[in-house]
Design a protein around this motif. Sequence first.
Motif, PDB file in Angstrom:
ATOM      1  N   HIS A 276      -3.364  15.138  -4.078  1.00  0.00           N
ATOM      2  CA  HIS A 276      -4.084  13.976  -4.615  1.00  0.00           C
ATOM      3  C   HIS A 276      -4.417  12.999  -3.485  1.00  0.00           C
ATOM      4  O   HIS A 276      -5.561  12.550  -3.352  1.00  0.00           O
ATOM      5  CB  HIS A 276      -3.210  13.299  -5.691  1.00  0.00           C
ATOM      6  CG  HIS A 276      -3.749  12.007  -6.228  1.00  0.00           C
ATOM      7  ND1 HIS A 276      -4.299  11.884  -7.480  1.00  0.00           N
ATOM      8  CD2 HIS A 276      -3.828  10.773  -5.665  1.00  0.00           C
ATOM      9  CE1 HIS A 276      -4.703  10.627  -7.673  1.00  0.00           C
ATOM     10  NE2 HIS A 276      -4.419   9.931  -6.573  1.00  0.00           N
ATOM     11  N   GLU A 277      -3.420  12.688  -2.662  1.00  0.00           N
ATOM     12  CA  GLU A 277      -3.648  11.698  -1.593  1.00  0.00           C
ATOM     13  C   GLU A 277      -4.667  12.220  -0.578  1.00  0.00           C
ATOM     14  O   GLU A 277      -5.513  11.467  -0.101  1.00  0.00           O
ATOM     15  CB  GLU A 277      -2.323  11.355  -0.885  1.00  0.00           C
ATOM     16  CG  GLU A 277      -1.281  10.698  -1.788  1.00  0.00           C
ATOM     17  CD  GLU A 277      -1.784   9.442  -2.493  1.00  0.00           C
ATOM     18  OE1 GLU A 277      -2.597   8.713  -1.905  1.00  0.00           O
ATOM     19  OE2 GLU A 277      -1.371   9.203  -3.652  1.00  0.00           O
ATOM     20  N   HIS A 280      -8.268  11.777  -1.426  1.00  0.00           N
ATOM     21  CA  HIS A 280      -8.777  10.430  -1.148  1.00  0.00           C
ATOM     22  C   HIS A 280      -9.436  10.343   0.228  1.00  0.00           C
ATOM     23  O   HIS A 280     -10.345   9.546   0.439  1.00  0.00           O
ATOM     24  CB  HIS A 280      -7.645   9.402  -1.208  1.00  0.00           C
ATOM     25  CG  HIS A 280      -7.247   9.003  -2.601  1.00  0.00           C
ATOM     26  ND1 HIS A 280      -8.173   8.675  -3.557  1.00  0.00           N
ATOM     27  CD2 HIS A 280      -6.038   8.868  -3.189  1.00  0.00           C
ATOM     28  CE1 HIS A 280      -7.538   8.357  -4.679  1.00  0.00           C
ATOM     29  NE2 HIS A 280      -6.232   8.473  -4.480  1.00  0.00           N
ATOM     30  N   GLU A 295      -9.943   7.138  -7.760  1.00  0.00           N
ATOM     31  CA  GLU A 295      -8.769   7.730  -8.419  1.00  0.00           C
ATOM     32  C   GLU A 295      -9.169   8.873  -9.349  1.00  0.00           C
ATOM     33  O   GLU A 295      -8.450   9.866  -9.467  1.00  0.00           O
ATOM     34  CB  GLU A 295      -7.987   6.659  -9.191  1.00  0.00           C
ATOM     35  CG  GLU A 295      -7.340   5.604  -8.302  1.00  0.00           C
ATOM     36  CD  GLU A 295      -6.409   6.190  -7.249  1.00  0.00           C
ATOM     37  OE1 GLU A 295      -5.970   7.351  -7.388  1.00  0.00           O
ATOM     38  OE2 GLU A 295      -6.131   5.477  -6.262  1.00  0.00           O
ATOM     39  N   TYR A 347      -7.655   6.053 -13.677  1.00  0.00           N
ATOM     40  CA  TYR A 347      -7.301   7.427 -13.275  1.00  0.00           C
ATOM     41  C   TYR A 347      -7.995   8.463 -14.169  1.00  0.00           C
ATOM     42  O   TYR A 347      -8.700   9.338 -13.681  1.00  0.00           O
ATOM     43  CB  TYR A 347      -5.781   7.615 -13.293  1.00  0.00           C
ATOM     44  CG  TYR A 347      -5.126   6.987 -12.088  1.00  0.00           C
ATOM     45  CD1 TYR A 347      -4.930   5.604 -12.025  1.00  0.00           C
ATOM     46  CD2 TYR A 347      -4.738   7.746 -10.992  1.00  0.00           C
ATOM     47  CE1 TYR A 347      -4.362   5.006 -10.912  1.00  0.00           C
ATOM     48  CE2 TYR A 347      -4.162   7.155  -9.864  1.00  0.00           C
ATOM     49  CZ  TYR A 347      -3.973   5.803  -9.841  1.00  0.00           C
ATOM     50  OH  TYR A 347      -3.423   5.222  -8.728  1.00  0.00           O
TER      51      TYR A 347
HETATM   52 ZN   LIG Z   1      -4.796   7.992  -5.812  1.00  0.00          ZN
END
Ligand SMILES: [Zn+2]
Length: 459
Positions: A276-277, A280, A295, A347
């Motif tokens: 997930h990170e 980004h 997000e 999100y």
């Molecule tokens: Zn995030």
Amino acid sequence: MSIASCVASASLVLFAVACAATEQRAADARWNYEVVVRADELVLEARIPPGGALNLSVAPAARRFVREVEDERGAPLFAVDGAWRLPRSSAPRTVRWRFAAREAARSLDDVDLAAVRGNAIVASLSAFLLHDSANWGDGSFRLAVLETAPQKFVCASPDPDDLVGELASLDGPVPCAFGEIIPIPTGMDGVVIAPLMAVRLGELAGIDDWASAAMNEVETYLGRRPVRRLLLLLAPRGTHGIGSGRTLGNGAASIYVSVGTATTDVEFERDWVLTHEMIHLALPSLPPQQEWLEEGSATYLEPLLRARAGRLAENEVWRALLDEYDQGLPEADDAGLDRTRTWGRTYYGGAIFCLLADVEIRARTRNAKSLRDVFVAVLAEEGNLTRASSIERVIEIGDRATGTNVLAELYARMGNAAEPKELGSLWRDLGVALDGDKVVFDDTAPLAFVRRELILGAR
Ligand SMILES: [Zn+2]
């Protein structure tokens, strides 16, 4: 003028002279910081190019930990309103000072300023590098580090080989860490993995595998690595599992993630946080009103990327979509994604936008294009998280890349209105449902051809 273009034109004498002068000016314009890392404090120096008077300071909350600010002759600089006044000069200037790092870290306990984590201090360059927020110009800086063993200093930087940055980035957090840090050897060029706690020898490979897997998933999806350099800080949290993560792109890319000190290989293997990170990293930075896209894209893509890497079964992804996405539907007082900044809408509302976009692009192009083409084009044209962009640019580039108006239409529908009302019709069109605990498919559904490729891509 870049050094590369100077070299290309170097055969022309006039151009070569102009290049030399340009490079000289560029070198002169740079602020050169030097830091000596000690156990409890940083001893600092800045060589500042000639120019007008400056008001030097650090992030406001960290000012009281800056001590003994003096010029090259050892004369103290005069402080007014929390800033140290440096007079104008036609010659380069030198300023020296100390930063009471441990005292600041214990007192502030804020990783965006200074905080003790494990055996190290996590801090932002903006908390201890004196700078003048009113005089950024287009200036850049270089940071030279003198470590005294066992102290080690690691820092986010846009350059894989050097600690450099834009002065303007010192307006926000630029993470670094120092202390008894032993970076983990990794095969990934430009990636620094820095655990802030002692790591047992046998765990090193597991941590590198975990980070490499997440980076590879993003790289495989986009066809390129989103950043040239990444600082990955691992902070201790309890004994088992991966905690929350945070990715920053202010001037340079960094990920801060908390990791249990006895986390097992299986726990690393099952982790979703780092994927997930790392997603980004691939999208440029958007204004706060569009945090839902930052997000939402990470929320939507994370299970897809892990499934494509064989870490998650396709049915598990569908089960998660069917189970979790209702959290992103608008509630009674919703004013659209841009104006409703709740957790669910940020999100999962953002993830619904990405899901609908992926499905619609695939439906209109008979799977020739997908949301992947949007992210590939946006990364190529607007850059990664260290660059700023806008929702308008993302939509323009994304729709051009897919040859559709899907993003513009979806944004017009969802940006400022409580849409969509439900997801049941989407699941029916795709031909996917939950039968008790089991995911079942209907191949006669109108968008079954989209569903078959949505998670794993073309097979
Ligand atoms: Zn995030």
